[in-house]
Write a protein that holds these residues in place. Sequence first.
Motif, PDB file in Angstrom:
ATOM      1  N   LEU A  29     -11.049 -14.469  17.961  1.00  0.00           N
ATOM      2  CA  LEU A  29     -10.723 -13.068  18.223  1.00  0.00           C
ATOM      3  C   LEU A  29     -11.963 -12.295  18.647  1.00  0.00           C
ATOM      4  CD1 LEU A  29      -8.887 -10.592  18.172  1.00  0.00           C
ATOM      5  CD2 LEU A  29      -9.258 -10.439  15.696  1.00  0.00           C
ATOM      6  N   ALA A  30     -13.072 -12.541  17.991  1.00  0.00           N
ATOM      7  CA  ALA A  30     -14.315 -11.846  18.330  1.00  0.00           C
ATOM      8  C   ALA A  30     -14.740 -12.125  19.767  1.00  0.00           C
ATOM      9  CB  ALA A  30     -15.421 -12.257  17.364  1.00  0.00           C
ATOM     10  N   ALA A  31     -14.453 -13.318  20.243  1.00  0.00           N
ATOM     11  CA  ALA A  31     -14.828 -13.663  21.621  1.00  0.00           C
ATOM     12  C   ALA A  31     -14.040 -12.842  22.636  1.00  0.00           C
ATOM     13  CB  ALA A  31     -14.614 -15.148  21.860  1.00  0.00           C
ATOM     14  N   THR A  32     -12.839 -12.413  22.260  1.00  0.00           N
ATOM     15  CA  THR A  32     -12.012 -11.625  23.190  1.00  0.00           C
ATOM     16  C   THR A  32     -12.236 -10.130  23.024  1.00  0.00           C
ATOM     17  OG1 THR A  32     -10.112 -11.366  21.685  1.00  0.00           O
ATOM     18  CG2 THR A  32     -10.233 -13.398  22.987  1.00  0.00           C
ATOM     19  N   ASP A  33     -12.903  -9.728  21.955  1.00  0.00           N
ATOM     20  CA  ASP A  33     -13.072  -8.302  21.647  1.00  0.00           C
ATOM     21  C   ASP A  33     -14.456  -8.094  21.031  1.00  0.00           C
ATOM     22  OD1 ASP A  33     -12.484  -5.572  21.154  1.00  0.00           O
ATOM     23  OD2 ASP A  33     -11.823  -6.065  19.123  1.00  0.00           O
ATOM     24  N   PRO A  34     -15.519  -8.200  21.822  1.00  0.00           N
ATOM     25  CA  PRO A  34     -16.875  -8.130  21.267  1.00  0.00           C
ATOM     26  C   PRO A  34     -17.218  -6.742  20.731  1.00  0.00           C
ATOM     27  CG  PRO A  34     -16.936  -8.213  23.669  1.00  0.00           C
ATOM     28  CD  PRO A  34     -15.509  -8.449  23.281  1.00  0.00           C
ATOM     29  N   VAL A  35     -17.898  -6.726  19.596  1.00  0.00           N
ATOM     30  CA  VAL A  35     -18.435  -5.493  19.002  1.00  0.00           C
ATOM     31  C   VAL A  35     -19.865  -5.791  18.571  1.00  0.00           C
ATOM     32  CG1 VAL A  35     -18.191  -3.749  17.213  1.00  0.00           C
ATOM     33  CG2 VAL A  35     -16.144  -4.859  18.131  1.00  0.00           C
ATOM     34  N   LYS A  36     -20.830  -5.058  19.095  1.00  0.00           N
ATOM     35  CA  LYS A  36     -22.228  -5.300  18.760  1.00  0.00           C
ATOM     36  C   LYS A  36     -22.561  -4.691  17.406  1.00  0.00           C
ATOM     37  CE  LYS A  36     -26.977  -4.580  20.412  1.00  0.00           C
ATOM     38  NZ  LYS A  36     -27.350  -5.989  20.162  1.00  0.00           N
ATOM     39  N   VAL A  37     -23.214  -5.456  16.555  1.00  0.00           N
ATOM     40  CA  VAL A  37     -23.684  -4.965  15.267  1.00  0.00           C
ATOM     41  C   VAL A  37     -25.168  -4.641  15.400  1.00  0.00           C
ATOM     42  CG1 VAL A  37     -24.024  -5.513  12.830  1.00  0.00           C
ATOM     43  CG2 VAL A  37     -21.972  -6.321  14.019  1.00  0.00           C
ATOM     44  N   GLU A  38     -25.528  -3.411  15.077  1.00  0.00           N
ATOM     45  CA  GLU A  38     -26.902  -2.935  15.259  1.00  0.00           C
ATOM     46  C   GLU A  38     -27.777  -3.372  14.091  1.00  0.00           C
ATOM     47  OE1 GLU A  38     -29.232   1.379  15.712  1.00  0.00           O
ATOM     48  OE2 GLU A  38     -27.063   1.231  16.076  1.00  0.00           O
ATOM     49  N   PRO A  81       0.838  -1.203   0.000  1.00  0.00           N
ATOM     50  CA  PRO A  81       0.000   0.000   0.000  1.00  0.00           C
ATOM     51  C   PRO A  81       0.872   1.252   0.000  1.00  0.00           C
ATOM     52  CG  PRO A  81      -0.044  -1.086   2.154  1.00  0.00           C
ATOM     53  CD  PRO A  81       0.661  -2.010   1.220  1.00  0.00           C
ATOM     54  N   PRO A  82       0.416   2.317  -0.638  1.00  0.00           N
ATOM     55  CA  PRO A  82       1.205   3.552  -0.685  1.00  0.00           C
ATOM     56  C   PRO A  82       1.120   4.304   0.644  1.00  0.00           C
ATOM     57  CG  PRO A  82      -0.870   3.877  -1.824  1.00  0.00           C
ATOM     58  CD  PRO A  82      -0.820   2.420  -1.428  1.00  0.00           C
ATOM     59  N   ALA A  83       1.736   3.724   1.647  1.00  0.00           N
ATOM     60  CA  ALA A  83       1.692   4.282   2.994  1.00  0.00           C
ATOM     61  C   ALA A  83       2.943   3.834   3.742  1.00  0.00           C
ATOM     62  CB  ALA A  83       0.437   3.801   3.738  1.00  0.00           C
ATOM     63  N   ASP A  84       3.271   4.546   4.799  1.00  0.00           N
ATOM     64  CA  ASP A  84       4.381   4.170   5.662  1.00  0.00           C
ATOM     65  C   ASP A  84       3.894   3.071   6.609  1.00  0.00           C
ATOM     66  OD1 ASP A  84       6.442   3.908   7.439  1.00  0.00           O
ATOM     67  OD2 ASP A  84       6.665   6.056   7.844  1.00  0.00           O
ATOM     68  N   LEU A  85       4.338   1.849   6.366  1.00  0.00           N
ATOM     69  CA  LEU A  85       3.859   0.710   7.152  1.00  0.00           C
ATOM     70  C   LEU A  85       4.392   0.728   8.579  1.00  0.00           C
ATOM     71  CD1 LEU A  85       4.084  -2.168   4.506  1.00  0.00           C
ATOM     72  CD2 LEU A  85       2.210  -0.585   4.971  1.00  0.00           C
ATOM     73  N   ALA A  86       5.331   1.606   8.864  1.00  0.00           N
ATOM     74  CA  ALA A  86       5.844   1.702  10.236  1.00  0.00           C
ATOM     75  C   ALA A  86       4.848   2.378  11.160  1.00  0.00           C
ATOM     76  CB  ALA A  86       7.170   2.473  10.253  1.00  0.00           C
ATOM     77  N   HIS A  87       3.898   3.131  10.594  1.00  0.00           N
ATOM     78  CA  HIS A  87       2.885   3.781  11.420  1.00  0.00           C
ATOM     79  C   HIS A  87       1.826   2.758  11.829  1.00  0.00           C
ATOM     80  CE1 HIS A  87       4.065   7.978  11.415  1.00  0.00           C
ATOM     81  NE2 HIS A  87       4.326   7.899  10.124  1.00  0.00           N
ATOM     82  N   ARG A  88       1.500   2.740  13.086  1.00  0.00           N
ATOM     83  CA  ARG A  88       0.489   1.809  13.588  1.00  0.00           C
ATOM     84  C   ARG A  88      -0.904   2.385  13.371  1.00  0.00           C
ATOM     85  NH1 ARG A  88       1.224  -2.548  16.809  1.00  0.00           N
ATOM     86  NH2 ARG A  88      -0.583  -3.366  17.936  1.00  0.00           N
ATOM     87  N   LEU A  89      -1.817   1.555  12.953  1.00  0.00           N
ATOM     88  CA  LEU A  89      -3.203   1.987  12.797  1.00  0.00           C
ATOM     89  C   LEU A  89      -3.836   2.187  14.169  1.00  0.00           C
ATOM     90  CD1 LEU A  89      -5.697   2.455  10.954  1.00  0.00           C
ATOM     91  CD2 LEU A  89      -6.171  -0.002  11.189  1.00  0.00           C
ATOM     92  N   ARG A  90      -4.380   3.372  14.380  1.00  0.00           N
ATOM     93  CA  ARG A  90      -5.024   3.675  15.659  1.00  0.00           C
ATOM     94  C   ARG A  90      -6.525   3.806  15.432  1.00  0.00           C
ATOM     95  NH1 ARG A  90      -2.593   9.022  17.523  1.00  0.00           N
ATOM     96  NH2 ARG A  90      -2.636   9.420  15.263  1.00  0.00           N
ATOM     97  N   VAL A  91      -7.295   2.866  15.965  1.00  0.00           N
ATOM     98  CA  VAL A  91      -8.752   2.859  15.838  1.00  0.00           C
ATOM     99  C   VAL A  91      -9.344   3.286  17.174  1.00  0.00           C
ATOM    100  CG1 VAL A  91     -10.795   1.465  15.375  1.00  0.00           C
ATOM    101  CG2 VAL A  91      -8.694   1.060  14.075  1.00  0.00           C
ATOM    102  N   VAL A  92     -10.070   4.391  17.169  1.00  0.00           N
ATOM    103  CA  VAL A  92     -10.621   4.938  18.413  1.00  0.00           C
ATOM    104  C   VAL A  92     -12.128   4.739  18.525  1.00  0.00           C
ATOM    105  CG1 VAL A  92      -8.774   6.625  18.671  1.00  0.00           C
ATOM    106  CG2 VAL A  92     -10.829   7.237  17.366  1.00  0.00           C
ATOM    107  N   GLY A  93     -12.733   4.176  17.483  1.00  0.00           N
ATOM    108  CA  GLY A  93     -14.160   3.891  17.538  1.00  0.00           C
ATOM    109  C   GLY A  93     -14.548   2.994  16.389  1.00  0.00           C
ATOM    110  N   ARG A  94     -15.506   2.126  16.595  1.00  0.00           N
ATOM    111  CA  ARG A  94     -16.007   1.278  15.512  1.00  0.00           C
ATOM    112  C   ARG A  94     -17.438   0.902  15.804  1.00  0.00           C
ATOM    113  NH1 ARG A  94     -13.013  -3.586  17.445  1.00  0.00           N
ATOM    114  NH2 ARG A  94     -13.028  -3.306  19.683  1.00  0.00           N
ATOM    115  N   ALA A  95     -18.213   0.803  14.756  1.00  0.00           N
ATOM    116  CA  ALA A  95     -19.620   0.427  14.876  1.00  0.00           C
ATOM    117  C   ALA A  95     -20.049  -0.178  13.553  1.00  0.00           C
ATOM    118  CB  ALA A  95     -20.481   1.642  15.224  1.00  0.00           C
TER     119      ALA A  95
END
Length: 362
Positions: free
Chosen positions: A244-253, A191-205
């Motif tokens: 993985l989902a069992a350790t990090d639950p995310v509810k889908v509306e 990908p045309p990106a600096d792979l050294a940067h970590r993806l930071r996700v602060v919200g998901r739904a």
Amino acid sequence: MLAELFAAAAHGCRDRSPLTQRLLDDAAADLTRGGVTAAIMAGSERDRHGTVPGLRFAGAVHRLVLEGRAPDLAQHYPTVGGQPHLPTLWQDALPALHTHADLLRRRVQATVVQTNEPGRSAPLYGGLLVAAQEAARAAERTVPFCVRLLEVGASGGLNLRPHHVGYRLEDRVLGDPGSPLVLDPEWTGRPPADLAHRLRVVGRAGCDLHPVDVSTEDGRLHLSSFVWADQVRRWNRLRDALDLAATDPVKVEQSPGPEWLAKQLARAERDVLTVVWHSVVWQYVSPADRAMGRAVLADAAMKATRTSPLALLVFEPRRVDDPDVGYRFELLLKLWPAGISLNLGHGAGHGTPFTWDVTPWE
């Protein structure tokens, strides 16, 4: 004609799942003869192409096998330890089809195809890195934006945790090396990106018309049934994604996409890139909802700012000129207010392998 839709679904499995292709080809012939498949598909005769009735049938049959209801057929299914023998597949399927015709008919009518393929997290991860860094560059920031991820058609939400997945390259593992789910993204190029940067996700739904609760056995069986049973790597990948989902639950509306998206986009977050994401769901969306979704996104795009940017990142099939191919799956990115519109590359429908090949999105 329903038999033609089954044959089309079988053709879509060619070179990828001989077991599913043979099952659907034989089922199409049985439909034409008015056999047991016609009884199972009663009530679905007017289904449109986008509802993929053949794959719903194949999923219902696979679930019988996973539940232990079809011992003769199970010997052909690697997901329960079997080995396909295509010449006798249909013969061994018939007892289960006759015995469970009513159950199969109810499941075919009640269900929608939901692969929720976790392999799509691989191109998604790369696309999110590009989006976060391009949005930062347009805003003259030195640090990539944090991301708020909004997924339309999220199914069981398995692709709502891309930052908690490991992505194995030749010399390193991106993302989370200790994750229960470590993917081989099979990337050609990068990908045309600096792979050294970590993806930071602060919200998901996420939202879905028919969300799957992957914390339940029924939900896990539902998603598992749509994996083509002779694709063992996909099967194992799904097992890891469910862990993985069992350790990090995310509810889908449970909600229509446009209505849910309007509610989510009404709230902008400063110093956060909001990314609207969907993968291989567009074919299932009605024309009315497509138009409404575009209008919601266009309204939000007009309100996007350099400090509260907006992105659309999708992985969907697009038609190509080659008649032997018909379509290919492309990763597409738009950024507002930066005005960036990119086709990032293309790959297999399940996310891997993937080729990074950046061109304008036209």
